[in-house]
Design an enzyme around this catalytic site. Structure first.
Site, PDB file in Angstrom:
ATOM      1  CG  HIS A  14      -1.877   1.159   1.247  1.00 47.24           C
ATOM      2  ND1 HIS A  14      -3.229   0.972   1.410  1.00 47.24           N
ATOM      3  CD2 HIS A  14      -1.711   2.494   1.105  1.00 47.24           C
ATOM      4  CE1 HIS A  14      -3.845   2.140   1.368  1.00 47.24           C
ATOM      5  NE2 HIS A  14      -2.938   3.089   1.196  1.00 47.24           N
ATOM      6  CG  HIS A  16      -0.760   7.148  -1.003  1.00 46.67           C
ATOM      7  ND1 HIS A  16      -1.985   7.334  -1.608  1.00 46.67           N
ATOM      8  CD2 HIS A  16      -1.007   6.450   0.133  1.00 46.67           C
ATOM      9  CE1 HIS A  16      -2.932   6.781  -0.859  1.00 46.67           C
ATOM     10  NE2 HIS A  16      -2.368   6.236   0.205  1.00 46.67           N
ATOM     11  CG  LEU A  17       4.880   5.365  -5.756  1.00 46.48           C
ATOM     12  CD1 LEU A  17       5.130   4.435  -6.944  1.00 46.48           C
ATOM     13  CD2 LEU A  17       6.210   5.712  -5.083  1.00 46.48           C
ATOM     14  NE  ARG A  18       0.754  12.148  -2.351  1.00 46.87           N
ATOM     15  CZ  ARG A  18      -0.229  11.678  -1.597  1.00 46.87           C
ATOM     16  NH1 ARG A  18      -1.161  10.894  -2.126  1.00 46.87           N
ATOM     17  NH2 ARG A  18      -0.313  11.982  -0.332  1.00 46.87           N
ATOM     18  CG  ASN A  42      -4.911   8.727  -3.295  1.00 44.44           C
ATOM     19  OD1 ASN A  42      -3.865   8.212  -3.679  1.00 44.44           O
ATOM     20  ND2 ASN A  42      -5.036   9.287  -2.106  1.00 44.44           N
ATOM     21  CE  LYS A  99      -7.844   2.322  -0.542  1.00 41.26           C
ATOM     22  NZ  LYS A  99      -6.758   3.238  -0.262  1.00 41.26           N
ATOM     23  CG  HIS A 136      -9.870   4.809   3.475  1.00 38.36           C
ATOM     24  ND1 HIS A 136      -8.634   5.408   3.576  1.00 38.36           N
ATOM     25  CD2 HIS A 136     -10.594   5.269   4.519  1.00 38.36           C
ATOM     26  CE1 HIS A 136      -8.631   6.212   4.638  1.00 38.36           C
ATOM     27  NE2 HIS A 136      -9.815   6.150   5.218  1.00 38.36           N
ATOM     28  CG  HIS A 174      -4.773   2.371   5.790  1.00 37.07           C
ATOM     29  ND1 HIS A 174      -6.120   2.421   6.070  1.00 37.07           N
ATOM     30  CD2 HIS A 174      -4.621   3.019   4.613  1.00 37.07           C
ATOM     31  CE1 HIS A 174      -6.737   3.081   5.107  1.00 37.07           C
ATOM     32  NE2 HIS A 174      -5.853   3.444   4.211  1.00 37.07           N
ATOM     33  CG  LEU A 219      -7.658  10.817   7.819  1.00 35.85           C
ATOM     34  CD1 LEU A 219      -8.479  11.608   6.821  1.00 35.85           C
ATOM     35  CD2 LEU A 219      -8.444  10.639   9.124  1.00 35.85           C
ATOM     36  CG  ASP A 247      -1.687   4.907   4.005  1.00 36.05           C
ATOM     37  OD1 ASP A 247      -1.789   5.209   2.809  1.00 36.05           O
ATOM     38  OD2 ASP A 247      -2.431   5.379   4.886  1.00 36.05           O
ATOM     39  CG  HIS A 251       0.230  15.372   2.015  1.00 38.01           C
ATOM     40  ND1 HIS A 251      -0.758  15.691   1.112  1.00 38.01           N
ATOM     41  CD2 HIS A 251      -0.159  14.211   2.588  1.00 38.01           C
ATOM     42  CE1 HIS A 251      -1.699  14.760   1.129  1.00 38.01           C
ATOM     43  NE2 HIS A 251      -1.359  13.836   2.016  1.00 38.01           N
ATOM     44  CB  ALA A 263      -4.877  12.894   6.214  1.00 43.62           C
TER      45      ALA A 263
END
Ligand code: DOR
Ligand code: ZN
Length: 353
Positions: A14, A16-18, A42, A99, A136, A174, A219, A247, A251, A263
């Site tokens: 899990h 997030h690579l953007r 996302n 997802k 989620h 998560h 979150l 996760d 940011h 978050a």
């Protein structure tokens, strides 16, 4: 107590690579440690089609630094209007999962599902095609206390979802509570869960240590100590259905140190070291390999990685900041010392495919 451990090269189930400059800044951190990662969809706009997922995959591959092989495993963002036919296309394209973000539950979830009844056809198709559903698991009902949203999601939605689609692989992402851990432990072989390093290491006091601490805000939010203890127990239990998912959610620091801070905790930089810290504290370093490198692959029906990763007992200090496009990124616990460090790969490890 060993002062070095070598495990099969791990996976992050899990992540997030953007995209763009942010992707280029964070990707080397994951690729240094992990052989594969499930990449969250996302983005803005979200990754809703097979074409978008394959194009995103290519951008990730193009941004990869030289070094050990890293394989991004792609996912689609489930919306109210996802077509069931997209599931077969997804399977044919090697996309592993969809997802589910309840609309409004978290960062970039506004395009998420407003009512599970609307996606029954897609879930049926996912079940048929062997596409996993990544959840989620938080309700968005403002009446429900933010610390209870996971437990209420299980009660209101997950139990019914599980019953309606018995053949669907479901990963409760998560997990943060003893309720989540217990649900998954009793949930049968098609139900799994990822656990982050930060939920293993911290309870909700970390959010308020001497003042408000935005870098600990994610979150689902950190919970009470009893929940952290239940998560450590689940991760180190030897059950094959709890596996590593950082996760890690970068940011820019300015967007977290803000009147309405984003978050997400950034842990990809030092992920394995954080997990080693948590497993060591539980006296369970011998369970780290199963959690990090074996159980997730088995759940998804994927082969185990070739190659290894070695951690050594050596104190080092997490940097306060890292470059992040035009801004900067604050890794979780910057300035703090960790007692495990990734050892430089040997030549034999480096030359392995
Ligand atoms: O804290 C979080 N950050 N939780 C999520 O579910 C999303 C993530 C993000 O994308 O920033
Ligand atoms: Zn996430």
């Amino acid at each position: 107590m060993p002062d070095q451990i070598t495990i099969t090269r791990p996976d992050d189930w899990h992540l997030h690579l953007r995209d763009g400059a942010a992707l280029a800044a964070v990707l080397p951190h994951s690729a240094r440690q992990f052989a594969r990662a499930i990449v969250m969809p996302n983005l803005r706009p979200p990754v809703v089609s097979v074409e978008q997922a394959l194009a995103y995959r290519q951008r990730i591959v193009d941004a990869l630094p030289a070094g050990p092989r890293f394989e991004p495993l792609m996912t689609l963002y489930l919306t109210d209007t996802t077509s069931p036919a997209e599931m077969k296309r997804a399977r044919d394209a090697g996309i592993l999962a969809i997802k589910l973000y309840p609309a409004g539950a978290t960062t970039h979830s506004d395009a998420g599902v407003t009512d599970l009844k609307r996606v029954g056809g897609v879930l049926e198709a996912a079940e048929r095609e062997g596409i996993a559903l990544l959840v989620h698991g938080e309700v968005t009902d403002p009446e429900v206390d933010v610390f209870d949203r996971e437990a209420v999601f299980i009660e209101r939605h997950l139990i019914g979802l599980r019953r309606s689609f018995p053949g669907l692989k479901i990963v409760l992402e998560h997990i943060t509570t003893k309720d989540g851990a217990q649900y998954v432990a009793e949930g049968g072989e098609k139900t799994g869960a990822t656990i982050t390093a930060h939920h293993l290491l911290y309870n909700r006091n970390a959010l308020f240590r001497g003042g408000i601490r935005p870098h600990w805000y994610c979150l689902p939010i950190l919970k009470r100590e009893l929940h952290r203890v239940a998560l450590v127990k689940a991760a180190t239990s030897g059950s094959g259905r709890f596996f590593l998912g950082t996760d890690s959610a970068p940011h820019a620091a300015a967007l977290k140190e803000n009147a309405c801070g984003c978050a997400g905790c950034y842990t990809a930089f030092h992920a394995l070291e954080l997990y080693a810290e948590a497993f060591d504290a539980a006296g369970a370093l011998d369970r780290l390999e199963a959690f990090a490198s074996v159980d997730g692959a088995a759940f998804y029906g994927l082969p185990r990685n070739a190659g290894t990763l070695t951690l050594e007992k050596r104190t080092w200090t997490v940097p306060e900041t890292l470059p992040f496009g035009d801004g900067e990124l604050r890794p979780l616990g910057g300035g703090q010392q960790l007692s495990w460090a990734i050892a430089a790969p040997t030549d034999a490890e480096r030359s392995r495919p």
